[in-house]
Design a protein around this motif. Structure first.
Motif, mmCIF file in Angstrom:
data_model
loop_
_atom_site.group_PDB
_atom_site.id
_atom_site.type_symbol
_atom_site.label_atom_id
_atom_site.label_comp_id
_atom_site.label_asym_id
_atom_site.label_seq_id
_atom_site.Cartn_x
_atom_site.Cartn_y
_atom_site.Cartn_z
ATOM 1 N N UNK A 67 7.909 17.195 26.602
ATOM 2 C CA UNK A 67 6.275 16.527 27.274
ATOM 3 C C UNK A 67 5.482 15.839 26.575
ATOM 4 N N UNK A 68 5.689 14.659 26.646
ATOM 5 C CA UNK A 68 5.026 13.931 25.277
ATOM 6 C C UNK A 68 5.686 13.509 24.017
ATOM 7 N N UNK A 69 4.359 12.969 22.824
ATOM 8 C CA UNK A 69 5.368 13.332 21.902
ATOM 9 C C UNK A 69 5.923 13.591 21.205
ATOM 10 N N UNK A 70 6.482 13.384 20.193
ATOM 11 C CA UNK A 70 7.641 15.051 19.615
ATOM 12 C C UNK A 70 6.910 14.136 17.900
ATOM 13 N N UNK A 71 5.843 15.063 17.274
ATOM 14 C CA UNK A 71 5.341 14.906 15.903
ATOM 15 C C UNK A 71 6.168 15.422 15.071
ATOM 16 N N UNK A 72 5.888 15.457 14.143
ATOM 17 C CA UNK A 72 6.260 16.137 12.609
ATOM 18 C C UNK A 72 4.888 15.587 11.850
ATOM 19 N N UNK A 73 4.682 17.110 11.552
ATOM 20 C CA UNK A 73 3.532 17.145 10.460
ATOM 21 C C UNK A 73 3.995 17.640 9.500
ATOM 22 N N UNK A 74 3.508 16.610 8.055
ATOM 23 C CA UNK A 74 3.924 16.356 7.238
ATOM 24 C C UNK A 74 2.989 17.567 6.305
ATOM 25 N N UNK A 75 3.585 18.960 5.730
ATOM 26 C CA UNK A 75 2.871 20.143 4.884
ATOM 27 C C UNK A 75 2.408 19.263 3.374
ATOM 28 N N UNK A 76 1.363 19.688 3.136
ATOM 29 C CA UNK A 76 1.029 19.579 1.838
ATOM 30 C C UNK A 76 2.663 19.951 0.859
ATOM 31 N N UNK A 101 0.927 -1.038 0.102
ATOM 32 C CA UNK A 101 -0.089 -0.103 0.028
ATOM 33 C C UNK A 101 0.943 1.620 0.227
ATOM 34 N N UNK A 102 0.899 2.163 -1.201
ATOM 35 C CA UNK A 102 1.383 3.512 -0.686
ATOM 36 C C UNK A 102 0.628 4.113 -0.028
ATOM 37 N N UNK A 103 1.301 5.238 1.114
ATOM 38 C CA UNK A 103 0.853 5.970 1.990
ATOM 39 C C UNK A 103 0.755 7.614 2.064
ATOM 40 N N UNK A 104 0.337 8.639 1.665
ATOM 41 C CA UNK A 104 0.566 9.721 2.109
ATOM 42 C C UNK A 104 0.431 10.031 3.490
ATOM 43 N N UNK A 105 1.620 9.999 3.991
ATOM 44 C CA UNK A 105 2.393 10.054 5.374
ATOM 45 C C UNK A 105 1.486 12.191 5.628
ATOM 46 N N UNK A 106 0.946 11.996 6.411
ATOM 47 C CA UNK A 106 0.202 13.349 7.066
ATOM 48 C C UNK A 106 0.949 14.344 8.460
ATOM 49 N N UNK A 107 1.475 12.410 9.672
ATOM 50 C CA UNK A 107 1.894 12.705 10.482
ATOM 51 C C UNK A 107 3.170 11.599 11.156
ATOM 52 N N UNK A 108 4.043 12.307 11.588
ATOM 53 C CA UNK A 108 4.966 10.505 11.558
ATOM 54 C C UNK A 108 5.311 11.278 13.326
ATOM 55 N N UNK A 109 5.103 10.453 14.601
ATOM 56 C CA UNK A 109 6.381 10.378 15.501
ATOM 57 C C UNK A 109 7.925 9.665 15.741
ATOM 58 N N UNK A 110 8.219 10.591 16.938
ATOM 59 C CA UNK A 110 9.904 9.801 16.850
ATOM 60 C C UNK A 110 10.151 8.491 18.370
#
Ligand SMILES: NC(=O)c1ccc[n+]([C@@H]2O[C@H](COP(=O)([O-])OP(=O)(O)OC[C@H]3O[C@@H](n4cnc5c(N)ncnc54)[C@H](OP(=O)(O)O)[C@@H]3O)[C@@H](O)[C@H]2O)c1
Length: 324
Positions: free
Chosen positions: A315-324, A30-39
């Protein structure tokens, strides 16, 4: 597509944003367009090549896995001919650490077994924070022991991903929960439902008089004999991660440790994504969400995100949000 690429082990300075080919998919992928990924800790270890275990997985001298990022949430944009579970447009999330990582990018390809549908009401950032830490917490709490009323439980490294999901999973139960972490996390942890807090920089919980029925350890940084001393007679110690030598000793020698120290020792061996359906249910019932650091990063500031994660200031999970 753009991706955060790591071409050599060592410093986070070697992380670069590069234009790389969008992955092509096989018939069962499956190919996924990533919207967010956590570290996760694993990403950092694999970027630095900090342990033998990391290098065994990603190449002894040079990283073979050059795009890390295991915990993704996104939208399916293409499916192979043999894929049955997903359709284009589905919102999905999952931990890709059993399948080449690849989440620090605009698109990632993976087998369908590594993905789960997201509940309609779950935002991408909440979802991306869950897979690895959520599964580790769930499997530590449910795979080894029956949680009983009145149990005294301690979580070492309570302010990380595992500890913040575990407290929510235990909230409806009548247990006494102690969290061990840095002072800066005291208030957050007590407000989430921890009953007691210990600052690891000031006290060593293995040297205090308090005893527990269950210790869940994300750090495993004390001599293994010490844990037995703060466990009740039928108490259990479960390692999730930390000092690799100690973790491997528990993994390979839990029976001999039990014989030597008179308490049960166990090690969570992550079964990626296995209990995401149960997590979906908890989320839909309003019983569980993700604790996410207020600082948000984009792919372009991915190196900054890793540096911030490595600093331990989050504090909590660090998120990378993938911009359009
Ligand atoms: N068993 C498996 O199959 C498996 C699979 C994947 C990952 N893992 C491991 O599972 C663990 C994941 O835990 P996590 O996601 O909750 O990690 P995390 O988010 O990195 O959190 C760890 C927490 O421990 C705190 N801490 C640091 N040093 C400490 C100390 N000496 N004593 C007590 N607390 C301390 C950290 O604070 P600071 O932020 O201030 O440092 C942080 O709040 C990692 O060790 C990872 O390597 C295991």
């Amino acid at each position: 597509m753009k991706a955060l690429v790591n071409r050599k082990y060592g410093s986070l300075k070697s992380l670069t944003i590069e234009e790389v080919p969008t992955p092509s998919i096989k018939s069962d992928e499956v190919l996924v367009k990533v919207k967010a990924v956590s570290i996760n800790d694993w990403d950092l270890g694999m970027i630095k090549g900090s342990s033998f275990v990391n290098r065994m997985q990603s190449g002894l001298f040079k990283p073979k896995l050059q795009i890390l990022g295991s915990d993704v949430a996104g939208v399916v944009v293409s499916v192979g001919s043999e894929v049955t579970k997903f359709r284009i447009g589905d919102r999905v999330y999952g931990d890709l650490s059993n399948n080449q990582f690849g989440g620090f990018a605009e698109y990632t390809a993976t087998y369908e077994k590594h993905l789960c549908h997201m509940p309609e009401s779950m935002p991408f950032d909440i979802a991306a924070a869950i897979p690895q830490a959520g599964m580790l917490a769930y499997q530590a709490l449910y795979d080894f022991i029956e949680i009983r009323d009145g149990m005294r439980i301690l979580i070492n490294g309570a302010g990380g991903g595992v500890g913040t999901y575990a407290v929510q999973m235990l909230r409806d139960l009548n247990v006494h929960l102690t969290g061990v972490d840095a002072e800066v996390k005291r208030e957050m942890l007590l407000s989430m439902g921890y009953n007691a807090f210990k600052d690891y920089k000031k006290v060593d919980f293995t040297k205090l008089a308090d005893k527990y029925d269950l210790i869940i350890d994300c750090k495993t940084n004390k001599p293994l004999s010490k844990y037995a001393k703060v466990l009740n007679d039928d108490g259990m110690y479960i390692t999730i991660g930390g000092d690799m030598i100690k973790v491997i000793r528990i993994l390979l020698g839990s029976k001999s440790l039990e014989k030597k120290y008179g308490r049960k020792y166990n090690c969570v061996q992550l079964s990626t994504n296995r209990n995401l359906p149960e997590i979906n249910q908890l989320y839909e019932e309003g019983k569980l969400t993700s604790i996410i650091d207020p600082r948000r990063f984009t792919l372009l500031s991915g190196r900054e995100a890793m540096t911030y994660y490595a600093s331990g200031e989050h504090l909590g999970k660090v998120l990378i949000v993938i911009e359009e």
